[in-house]
Motif scaffolding. Structure first.
Motif, short mmCIF file in Angstrom:
data_model
loop_
_atom_site.label_atom_id
_atom_site.label_comp_id
_atom_site.label_asym_id
_atom_site.label_seq_id
_atom_site.Cartn_x
_atom_site.Cartn_y
_atom_site.Cartn_z
N TYR A 139 0.84 -1.19 0.00
CA TYR A 139 0.00 0.00 0.00
C TYR A 139 0.88 1.24 0.00
CZ TYR A 139 -3.93 -3.03 1.25
OH TYR A 139 -4.89 -4.01 1.26
N GLN A 140 0.41 2.28 -0.66
CA GLN A 140 1.14 3.55 -0.74
C GLN A 140 0.13 4.65 -0.43
OE1 GLN A 140 3.03 4.09 -4.52
NE2 GLN A 140 3.57 6.25 -4.14
N VAL A 141 0.13 5.11 0.83
CA VAL A 141 -0.95 5.99 1.29
C VAL A 141 -0.39 7.09 2.19
CG1 VAL A 141 -2.71 4.19 1.17
CG2 VAL A 141 -1.41 4.49 3.27
N PRO A 142 -1.10 8.20 2.32
CA PRO A 142 -0.72 9.19 3.33
C PRO A 142 -0.84 8.58 4.72
CG PRO A 142 -2.24 10.13 1.73
CD PRO A 142 -2.22 8.65 1.48
N PRO A 143 0.08 8.88 5.63
CA PRO A 143 0.00 8.29 6.98
C PRO A 143 -1.32 8.56 7.68
CG PRO A 143 2.14 9.30 6.63
CD PRO A 143 1.31 9.68 5.45
N SER A 144 -1.95 9.69 7.37
CA SER A 144 -3.20 10.05 8.06
C SER A 144 -4.34 9.08 7.79
CB SER A 144 -3.63 11.46 7.64
OG SER A 144 -3.84 11.51 6.23
N ARG A 228 9.23 13.63 -3.45
CA ARG A 228 8.91 12.22 -3.66
C ARG A 228 9.31 11.35 -2.46
NH1 ARG A 228 12.12 10.60 -8.64
NH2 ARG A 228 11.27 8.55 -8.07
N ARG A 229 9.75 11.94 -1.40
CA ARG A 229 10.21 11.17 -0.25
C ARG A 229 9.05 10.49 0.46
NH1 ARG A 229 14.75 15.25 2.43
NH2 ARG A 229 16.19 15.16 0.66
N PHE A 230 9.35 9.34 1.04
CA PHE A 230 8.35 8.61 1.80
C PHE A 230 9.06 7.77 2.85
CE2 PHE A 230 9.40 6.07 -1.96
CZ PHE A 230 9.68 4.82 -1.41
N ILE A 231 8.27 7.19 3.73
CA ILE A 231 8.80 6.27 4.73
C ILE A 231 8.24 4.90 4.40
CG2 ILE A 231 6.92 6.71 6.36
CD1 ILE A 231 8.98 6.41 8.63
N GLU A 232 9.05 3.86 4.46
CA GLU A 232 8.58 2.52 4.12
C GLU A 232 8.79 1.56 5.27
OE1 GLU A 232 10.65 0.53 0.91
OE2 GLU A 232 12.41 1.79 1.20
N LEU A 233 7.83 0.68 5.42
CA LEU A 233 7.89 -0.31 6.48
C LEU A 233 8.71 -1.50 6.02
CD1 LEU A 233 6.47 -0.65 9.33
CD2 LEU A 233 5.11 -2.38 8.19
N LEU A 254 2.94 10.26 11.58
CA LEU A 254 4.14 10.76 10.89
C LEU A 254 3.82 11.64 9.68
CD1 LEU A 254 6.28 7.48 10.96
CD2 LEU A 254 6.20 9.35 12.63
N GLY A 255 2.55 12.02 9.53
CA GLY A 255 2.15 12.77 8.34
C GLY A 255 2.78 14.13 8.20
N ASP A 256 3.18 14.77 9.29
CA ASP A 256 3.79 16.09 9.18
C ASP A 256 5.16 16.03 8.52
OD1 ASP A 256 1.64 17.28 10.35
OD2 ASP A 256 2.51 17.38 12.36
N GLN A 257 5.82 14.89 8.63
CA GLN A 257 7.18 14.75 8.10
C GLN A 257 7.22 13.99 6.78
OE1 GLN A 257 9.88 12.81 10.79
NE2 GLN A 257 11.70 13.37 9.62
N TRP A 258 6.32 13.02 6.63
CA TRP A 258 6.35 12.15 5.45
C TRP A 258 5.01 12.19 4.74
CZ3 TRP A 258 11.11 10.59 4.37
CH2 TRP A 258 12.03 10.51 5.42
N ARG A 259 5.03 12.46 3.45
CA ARG A 259 3.78 12.58 2.70
C ARG A 259 3.12 11.23 2.44
NH1 ARG A 259 4.55 11.79 -2.89
NH2 ARG A 259 2.73 13.09 -3.33
N GLU A 260 3.94 10.16 2.41
CA GLU A 260 3.38 8.84 2.17
C GLU A 260 4.11 7.80 3.00
OE1 GLU A 260 1.63 8.90 -2.40
OE2 GLU A 260 3.63 8.10 -2.02
#
Length: 416
Positions: A139-144, A228-233, A254-260
């Motif tokens: 999945y590739q989604v906003p943290p929110s 284009r940065r994101f955090i991945e599990l 983590l939405g304030d720091q990472w868009r996805e």
């Protein structure tokens, strides 16, 4: 042919590294990187190297890694196949196939009952008896969009120090043994080199009892352009539902720091049901009429049974069962696996011996890649029969066989 297949010698590391660099060219993986990896990699060193020699020249190499894998609650000895490299002048000659068949025999001699790998091409390894044995839903989604739970989120803290690392290892081992199938039985070497990098971070969930009940490892993709940065599990393991909720909630914060956030979910996790909007970003994948794309299916690990009677004797059953089968296995590479075998399912274990006649409840015939997938839980016996991958002369026993062999779908974090 004048080929020799054998363990590599320490004085051949330079030649093997050069061969690997030719086979897997990359800007950040030159000769020196390969030398260090082949000697000090997280899953093995010189003791795992296997070589192909022709007229005194090294023309092929791979790693036959010494591993143990949790399957149905049992830690089984398996050969991890990695870094298969063939000299550019010796491609399309069948050398890789002959190298690996010789490797199978070597692995069987040292006691490995199975083999696991990540394929460069699945069809090639299916031809060698491996079956696909692992899926993830990406999945590739906003943290929110992940569910928040402030109370559980407050129990999540960063991993800091040896005690926290020991807690992670204990959680992993309990989950791999009791709740999952397919994870590696990690060694100290695996843990020491698996996640301590500058771009990785880990958190622990601490339950009301004061015990750690879950952890997550994430990767910061700060190497990408800022838009284009994101955090991945990378990993997530929990032993309780509160820990699951806490890790979801931490990611949602983590939405304030990472868009996805890129989240790889186990197929049986039901992760999409936890999202407030389980839809992939617009134009990231084609839709189907009014159907929308939700996740990308990732497939990776493949598994092969190397020693049919030894592997079946180790495999625990899900519940009490009393049944006797004749098992006929199609195995082009390892004739010793073909049988026919008399397999008696008795309680939680299987007793296996050559079949010499007598009453049985059913006869099952299947290729070794299908047997391998059933063995590790990637597919159930009924799926194999319904899909034409296996035959059974008395279909009435399929439901009992499904129940006896049931395990969670395989899941593996380690890559090699």
């Amino acid at each position: 042919m004048s080929e020799t297949f054998r363990p590599a010698r320490p004085d051949e590391i330079d030649d093997v590294a050069r061969l690997e660099a030719h086979s897997f060219p990359a800007p950040d993986r030159g000769h020196e990187w390969w030398e260090d990896f082949l000697l000090n990699g997280p899953h093995g060193g010189i003791e795992a190297l296997w070589a192909a020699e022709e007229r005194g020249r090294l023309v092929g190499a791979c790693q036959l890694l010494w591993m143990r894998q949790w399957i149905g609650g049992v830690s089984m000895p398996v050969m991890g196949l990695g870094s298969v490299a063939i000299a550019p002048t010796h491609r399309k000659r069948g050398l890789a196939t002959r190298l690996l068949i010789a490797g199978f025999e070597h692995a069987r001699e040292r006691g490995d009952v199975g083999s696991v790998l990540y394929p460069f091409r699945a069809s090639f390894y299916e031809g060698l008896g491996y079956g696909l044995a692992g899926e993830a839903h990406q999945y590739q989604v906003p943290p929110s969009l992940l569910p928040d739970d402030k109370q559980e989120r407050m129990r999540v803290r960063m991993v800091d120090g040896e005690d926290d690392e020991a807690a992670m290892r204990a959680i992993y081992r309990e989950a791999a043994q009791r709740l999952q199938t397919g994870q590696l039985d990690r060694t100290e070497r695996n843990w020491r080199q698996s996640w301590k990098r500058d771009d990785l971070a880990a958190v622990l969930y601490w339950g009301e009892s004061g015990e750690a009940e879950g952890y997550a490892i994430v990767r910061y993709r700060a190497d990408l352009p800022i838009d284009r940065r994101f955090i991945e599990l990378e990993e997530r393991v929990w032993l309780s539902l509160p820990a699951q909720r806490g890790i979801y909630a931490w990611l949602s914060s983590l939405g304030d720091q990472w868009r996805e956030v890129v989240y790889r979910a186990h197929p049986e996790e039901g992760f999409g049901d936890r999202l407030s909007e389980p839809r992939l970003p617009l134009l990231s994948a084609p839709s189907w009429g009014l159907w929308f794309p939700s996740a990308t299916l990732l497939r990776g690990p493949m598994f092969r049974v190397l020693d049919v009677p030894a592997a079946l004797a180790l495999r625990q059953l899900a519940g009490n069962c009393d049944m006797t089968l004749v098992l006929e296995v199609q195995d082009e590479q390892i004739p010793e696996n073909r049988g026919p075998w008399r397999v008696h399912l008795d309680g939680r274990r299987m007793e296996v011996e050559p079949y010499t006649g007598g009453h049985v409840d059913a006869t099952m015939r299947l290729p070794v890649d299908t047997l391998s997938r059933i063995f590790i839980g990637a597919i159930a016996p009924w799926q194999a029969v319904a899909g034409g991958l296996a035959t059974i002369d008395r279909p009435a026993v399929i439901q009992r066989l499904d129940q006896a062999l049931a395990v969670p779908k395989p899941w593996m974090f380690d890559r090699f």
